[in-house]
Design a protein around this motif. Structure first.
Motif, mmCIF file in Angstrom:
data_model
loop_
_atom_site.group_PDB
_atom_site.id
_atom_site.type_symbol
_atom_site.label_atom_id
_atom_site.label_comp_id
_atom_site.label_asym_id
_atom_site.label_seq_id
_atom_site.Cartn_x
_atom_site.Cartn_y
_atom_site.Cartn_z
ATOM 1 N N UNK A 116 -19.897 50.856 -62.913
ATOM 2 C CA UNK A 116 -20.061 49.235 -63.220
ATOM 3 C C UNK A 116 -18.689 48.646 -63.475
ATOM 4 N N UNK A 117 -17.603 49.234 -63.915
ATOM 5 C CA UNK A 117 -16.465 48.610 -63.940
ATOM 6 C C UNK A 117 -15.829 48.493 -62.544
ATOM 7 N N UNK A 118 -15.819 49.523 -61.977
ATOM 8 C CA UNK A 118 -15.077 49.561 -60.593
ATOM 9 C C UNK A 118 -15.901 48.328 -59.652
ATOM 10 N N UNK A 119 -17.322 48.371 -59.618
ATOM 11 C CA UNK A 119 -18.050 47.285 -58.944
ATOM 12 C C UNK A 119 -17.975 45.990 -59.297
ATOM 13 N N UNK A 120 -17.447 45.647 -60.629
ATOM 14 C CA UNK A 120 -17.142 44.560 -61.126
ATOM 15 C C UNK A 120 -15.735 44.018 -60.791
ATOM 16 N N UNK A 121 -14.855 44.962 -60.743
ATOM 17 C CA UNK A 121 -13.390 44.445 -60.479
ATOM 18 C C UNK A 121 -13.073 44.772 -59.076
ATOM 19 N N UNK A 122 -13.847 44.240 -58.127
ATOM 20 C CA UNK A 122 -13.463 44.640 -56.863
ATOM 21 C C UNK A 122 -12.364 44.132 -56.279
ATOM 22 N N UNK A 123 -11.755 43.209 -56.745
ATOM 23 C CA UNK A 123 -10.347 42.697 -56.401
ATOM 24 C C UNK A 123 -9.134 43.479 -56.764
ATOM 25 N N UNK A 124 -9.212 44.183 -57.722
ATOM 26 C CA UNK A 124 -8.343 45.081 -58.500
ATOM 27 C C UNK A 124 -7.725 45.950 -57.762
ATOM 28 N N UNK A 125 -8.234 46.601 -56.540
ATOM 29 C CA UNK A 125 -7.763 47.762 -55.854
ATOM 30 C C UNK A 125 -8.374 47.526 -54.489
#
Length: 151
Positions: free
Chosen positions: A93-102
């Protein structure tokens, strides 16, 4: 604080019904209700959506999530209160929400870990819960929906 307008999903006729149907499908996807509520709450925390955090906390409580877990979902990695499958769902959930982080937003490591606990139908439910939560977070934050105003 005052909202700028009603939630857009309620302003446009026919917009809310399909969203509600999507939520029904998500909850029929075979993922434990508490896990889905924790995913919703964590995504809403990341996005700073006070209305969704408020509603998500209440909904999680109704699903049986303890106060201890509600208070610590923001720091789920550092607490002993979450199962391994919940941790995998929260990481996804965190990774799919923070798409622009990496560049590789949802790494194979995150995906593969979730896939060890959830089958394809369950993964679809989690990904859709993340997507719908992000949709509501953006609608509510943009229009400054007030926490607690939904009843």
């Amino acid at each position: 604080m005052q909202s700028r307008m009603k939630n857009p999903a309620f302003v446009l006729p026919g917009a809310m019904q399909p969203i509600q149907e999507l939520f029904k499908a998500v909850h029929a996807g075979g993922v434990d209700g508490q896990t889905l509520e924790l995913v919703h709450l964590r995504v809403s925390q990341i996005n700073g959506c006070s209305s969704c955090v408020d509603a998500g906390t209440k909904s999680a409580r109704k699903a049986g999530v303890s106060e201890e877990r509600l208070a610590t979902v923001v720091a789920w990695r550092e607490t002993p209160y979450f199962t391994e499958d919940e941790r995998a769902a929260l990481a996804l959930a965190e990774a799919a929400t923070r798409l622009a982080d990496r560049a590789d937003a949802v790494s194979d490591e995150v995906w593969d870990r979730a896939a060890t606990y959830f089958d394809e139908k369950q993964l679809a439910a989690i990904v859709l819960m993340v997507g719908v939560t992000n949709l509501f977070n953006r609608l509510n934050a943009t229009t400054r929906q007030i926490a607690g105003a939904w009843g």
